[in-house]
Scaffold this motif. Structure first.
Motif, mmCIF file in Angstrom:
data_model
loop_
_atom_site.group_PDB
_atom_site.id
_atom_site.type_symbol
_atom_site.label_atom_id
_atom_site.label_comp_id
_atom_site.label_asym_id
_atom_site.label_seq_id
_atom_site.Cartn_x
_atom_site.Cartn_y
_atom_site.Cartn_z
ATOM 1 N N HIS A 64 0.834 -1.208 0.000
ATOM 2 C CA HIS A 64 0.000 0.000 0.000
ATOM 3 C C HIS A 64 0.866 1.253 0.000
ATOM 4 O O HIS A 64 0.623 2.203 -0.749
ATOM 5 N N ALA A 65 1.905 1.263 0.845
ATOM 6 C CA ALA A 65 2.803 2.420 0.881
ATOM 7 C C ALA A 65 3.518 2.596 -0.450
ATOM 8 O O ALA A 65 3.710 3.728 -0.922
ATOM 9 N N ALA A 66 3.905 1.501 -1.077
ATOM 10 C CA ALA A 66 4.579 1.588 -2.373
ATOM 11 C C ALA A 66 3.651 2.178 -3.439
ATOM 12 O O ALA A 66 4.087 2.948 -4.303
ATOM 13 N N ALA A 67 2.373 1.826 -3.365
ATOM 14 C CA ALA A 67 1.417 2.394 -4.319
ATOM 15 C C ALA A 67 1.303 3.902 -4.151
ATOM 16 O O ALA A 67 1.214 4.644 -5.134
ATOM 17 N N LEU A 68 1.312 4.371 -2.908
ATOM 18 C CA LEU A 68 1.300 5.815 -2.661
ATOM 19 C C LEU A 68 2.548 6.466 -3.241
ATOM 20 O O LEU A 68 2.486 7.535 -3.861
ATOM 21 N N HIS A 69 3.684 5.825 -3.052
ATOM 22 C CA HIS A 69 4.949 6.371 -3.546
ATOM 23 C C HIS A 69 4.967 6.441 -5.069
ATOM 24 O O HIS A 69 5.456 7.421 -5.647
ATOM 25 N N ARG A 70 4.430 5.431 -5.715
ATOM 26 C CA ARG A 70 4.486 5.375 -7.183
ATOM 27 C C ARG A 70 3.644 6.449 -7.853
ATOM 28 O O ARG A 70 3.797 6.705 -9.051
ATOM 29 N N ARG A 71 2.750 7.076 -7.097
ATOM 30 C CA ARG A 71 1.923 8.129 -7.695
ATOM 31 C C ARG A 71 2.738 9.359 -8.043
ATOM 32 O O ARG A 71 2.288 10.213 -8.796
ATOM 33 N N GLY A 72 3.929 9.480 -7.462
ATOM 34 C CA GLY A 72 4.738 10.673 -7.658
ATOM 35 C C GLY A 72 5.558 10.626 -8.935
ATOM 36 O O GLY A 72 5.500 9.673 -9.715
ATOM 37 N N GLY A 73 6.354 11.659 -9.119
ATOM 38 C CA GLY A 73 7.168 11.783 -10.319
ATOM 39 C C GLY A 73 8.503 11.088 -10.187
ATOM 40 O O GLY A 73 8.715 10.232 -9.326
ATOM 41 N N ALA A 74 9.437 11.493 -11.045
ATOM 42 C CA ALA A 74 10.725 10.820 -11.139
ATOM 43 C C ALA A 74 11.621 11.095 -9.938
ATOM 44 O O ALA A 74 12.545 10.328 -9.673
#
Length: 213
Positions: free
Chosen positions: A114-124
């Motif tokens: 779940h935390a990784a999914a939140l992180h992946r929403r961001g940019g490079a």
């Protein structure tokens, strides 16, 4: 993405629990939590690898069985060891890491996903910090690019990581997720996580900690 897991020698861990636990019990607790975190990480097939940063010989069989990579911390201290581990991965072209601490009794694979999914929403260029429940510590830290920010663990590390990331031009998000934010540093933490099932008791033999209410 690679995970980096720093683990203190069991005999040296959890000194703040000395008023409640014997040295053998503290070592048993540290082992119990570390083995739980590593086992859960082994369930995450989207991780490209796991680097275990530790001088604890008692972990070698589990690390080998899970096909994780050991990295001897060489007694350099937590921040220096993590920077060295990050540099090793960056030298291979690995551009994204998550640092996961091993004293998280409620940790499970789904919470990190779940935390990784939140992180992946961001940019490079992004850092996502999962703080402890008090908001000051850094229990889990995602970073992209991996080597953009040095480790700043210790008292108030969440604020230092945020400031360093912003200075490096990274977007930063700070979140609290109970399964990742609940660490075990104080007698009250221990009671909340395990109740009366303390290390050394027959009931403490289970590999996973109970879920918090």
């Amino acid at each position: 993405m690679w995970a980096i897991v720093p683990i203190k020698r069991f005999a040296e861990a959890k000194q703040r629990l000395a008023p409640l636990l014997s040295p053998a019990q503290r070592a048993g607790l540290a082992r119990h939590m570390a083995e739980g975190v590593l086992t859960e990480l082994g369930r995450l097939h989207w991780l490209d690898g796991v680097l275990v940063v530790s001088a604890e010989a008692g972990l070698s069989n589990l690390v080998r069985r899970l096909c994780f990579e050991p990295f001897d911390d060489a007694g350099a201290g937590l921040n220096a060891a993590l920077d060295a581990a990050g540099a090793r991965l960056a030298g291979r072209g690995i551009d994204e890491t998550v640092i996961v601490h091993a004293d998280l009794p409620l940790f499970h694979a789904g919470a990190l996903e779940h935390a990784a999914a939140l992180h992946r929403r961001g940019g490079a260029r992004r850092m996502t910090i999962v703080t402890d429940l008090r908001g000051g510590g850094t229990n889990v830290r995602f970073c992209r690019p991996a080597a953009a920010v040095s480790a700043h663990y210790g008292e108030g590390s969440a604020a230092r990581h945020r400031a360093a990331a912003q200075a490096a031009g990274l977007a930063v998000e700070t979140v609290t997720l109970r399964e990742l934010s609940f660490d075990c540093d104080t007698p009250d933490d221990l009671r909340m996580a395990y109740g009366n099932r303390l290390p050394g008791s027959a009931a403490f033999g289970a590999h996973r900690a109970p879920s918090a209410a």
